[in-house]
Design an enzyme around this catalytic site. Structure first.
Site, PDB file in Angstrom:
ATOM      1  N   HIS A  46      10.568 -16.352 -19.219  1.00 19.43           N
ATOM      2  CA  HIS A  46      11.992 -16.702 -19.342  1.00 19.43           C
ATOM      3  C   HIS A  46      12.489 -17.005 -17.926  1.00 19.43           C
ATOM      4  O   HIS A  46      12.050 -16.353 -16.967  1.00 19.43           O
ATOM      5  CB  HIS A  46      12.825 -15.523 -19.875  1.00 19.43           C
ATOM      6  N   CYS A  90      17.778  -8.731 -18.473  1.00 22.69           N
ATOM      7  CA  CYS A  90      17.503  -8.987 -19.899  1.00 22.69           C
ATOM      8  C   CYS A  90      18.289  -8.061 -20.814  1.00 22.69           C
ATOM      9  O   CYS A  90      18.503  -8.376 -21.982  1.00 22.69           O
ATOM     10  CB  CYS A  90      16.044  -8.728 -20.246  1.00 22.69           C
TER      11      CYS A  90
HETATM   12  N1  ARG Z   1       9.871  -8.593 -25.532  1.00 20.39           N
HETATM   13  C1  ARG Z   1      10.910  -9.547 -25.298  1.00 20.39           C
HETATM   14  C2  ARG Z   1      10.386 -10.946 -25.559  1.00 20.39           C
HETATM   15  O1  ARG Z   1       9.259 -11.212 -25.260  1.00 20.39           O
HETATM   16  C3  ARG Z   1      11.468  -9.414 -23.918  1.00 20.39           C
HETATM   17  C4  ARG Z   1      12.642 -10.312 -23.654  1.00 20.39           C
HETATM   18  C5  ARG Z   1      13.151 -10.233 -22.270  1.00 20.39           C
HETATM   19  N2  ARG Z   1      14.313 -11.005 -22.146  1.00 20.39           N
HETATM   20  C6  ARG Z   1      14.601 -11.829 -21.107  1.00 20.39           C
HETATM   21  N3  ARG Z   1      15.758 -12.390 -21.085  1.00 20.39           N
HETATM   22  N4  ARG Z   1      13.722 -12.121 -20.197  1.00 20.39           N
HETATM   23  O2  ARG Z   1      11.062 -11.806 -26.054  1.00 20.39           O
END
Ligand code: ARG
Length: 266
Positions: free
Chosen positions: A164, A260
């Site tokens: 992300h 996050c």
């Molecule tokens: N386990 C989640 C996923 O893989 C973690 C999300 C983390 N969120 C972020 N905005 N980086 O989607």
């Protein structure tokens, strides 16, 4: 006064594997996760002075705690996420309901056009950046650009550990940028360099990027970041920011950290 959307980690855990950080065998210590989350909330409220909006956690949705992926909000407009993986698509209706019941004007992307909210769309007041290549689809950005009347520069995310945009890119209030350059291709690095002056680009070293140093929450001069990133704290300090390190390793097991766990509502 800044407002952030958060969701308590009552049902947080590693129940599937959709990024390289997640391993079902690496179980979350739930008590520890709850403690770490409350500590983060305390720092945000008490030291940073934000107002927290708490969403109701839902059994069976272990990643709902990552509200950065609820969608993206500007003014009274909200665009709920369209998750790439089925495991997280079950969260969409809950986030959308939250936006609707809190009076937002909800704009919905067509089904199958993946967009993972503020996890992949970040920016300075005028220049916005969109991360694609791992989760969000580059085709979402021209649509979002029109809805929000902002230019969005797409950035290809080339390292699956930084899946992300908010895992490797953090715009700071003074126009500075905390980022991990190697997560971007040469074109992306050039696009960043073209918009942000050299002295304003704070490059974190790989070992701290891997501790999620860039997954920080910046409100005014206060920056809340995961503990264990001393070099990043120095970089922030030197530019006049006040770092607040918070231990969040239980959430790193899922590939997430401070940023996050929040969604900026204004
Ligand atoms: N386990 C989640 C996923 O893989 C973690 C999300 C983390 N969120 C972020 N905005 N980086 O989607």
């Amino acid at each position: 006064m800044s407002r952030l959307l958060v969701c308590p980690p009552d049902y947080f855990g590693i129940e599937y594997e959709i990024n390289p950080w997640m391993r079902r065998s690496n179980a979350v210590n739930s008590d520890q996760a709850v403690r770490q989350w409350h500590h983060l909330m305390q720092v945000l409220e008490r030291d940073v002075g934000v107002v927290l909006e708490r969403m109701k956690p839902v059994p069976g949705l272990p990643d709902l705690v990552f509200t950065a992926n609820a969608g993206v909000v500007m003014g009274c407009k909200a665009v709920p996420s369209r998750f790439r993986y089925a495991e997280r698509q079950r969260e969409e209706a809950h986030f959308e309901d939250w936006f609707r019941s809190h009076g937002y004007d909800v704009f919905t992307l067509e089904e199958g056009l993946f967009f993972e909210g503020a996890g992949d769309l970040l920016g300075f007041p005028d220049d916005w950046f969109g991360g694609y290549g791992q989760r969000s689809d580059i085709r979402a950005f021209p649509i979002l650009s029109e809805w929000f009347t902002r230019e969005i520069l797409p950035l290809d995310l080339i390292d699956s550990r930084f899946y992300h945009l908010d895992t490797c890119f953090c715009p700071l209030s003074g126009g500075d940028l905390l980022y991990y350059p190697a997560a971007f291709d040469r074109y992306g690095q050039a696009a960043i360099a073209e918009r942000i002056a050299p002295e304003q680009r704070l490059a974190v070293p790989e070992n701290e990027a891997l501790k999620f140093a860039c997954n920080a929450v910046c409100v005014g001069k206060q920056v809340v970041l995961p503990a264990g990133c001393p070099r990043t704290e120095q970089l922030l300090d030197a530019r006049g920011y006040c770092p607040h390190p918070v231990p969040l390793d239980e959430f790193m097991k899922s590939g997430g950290s401070a940023k996050c766990l929040t969604l900026a509502l204004d």
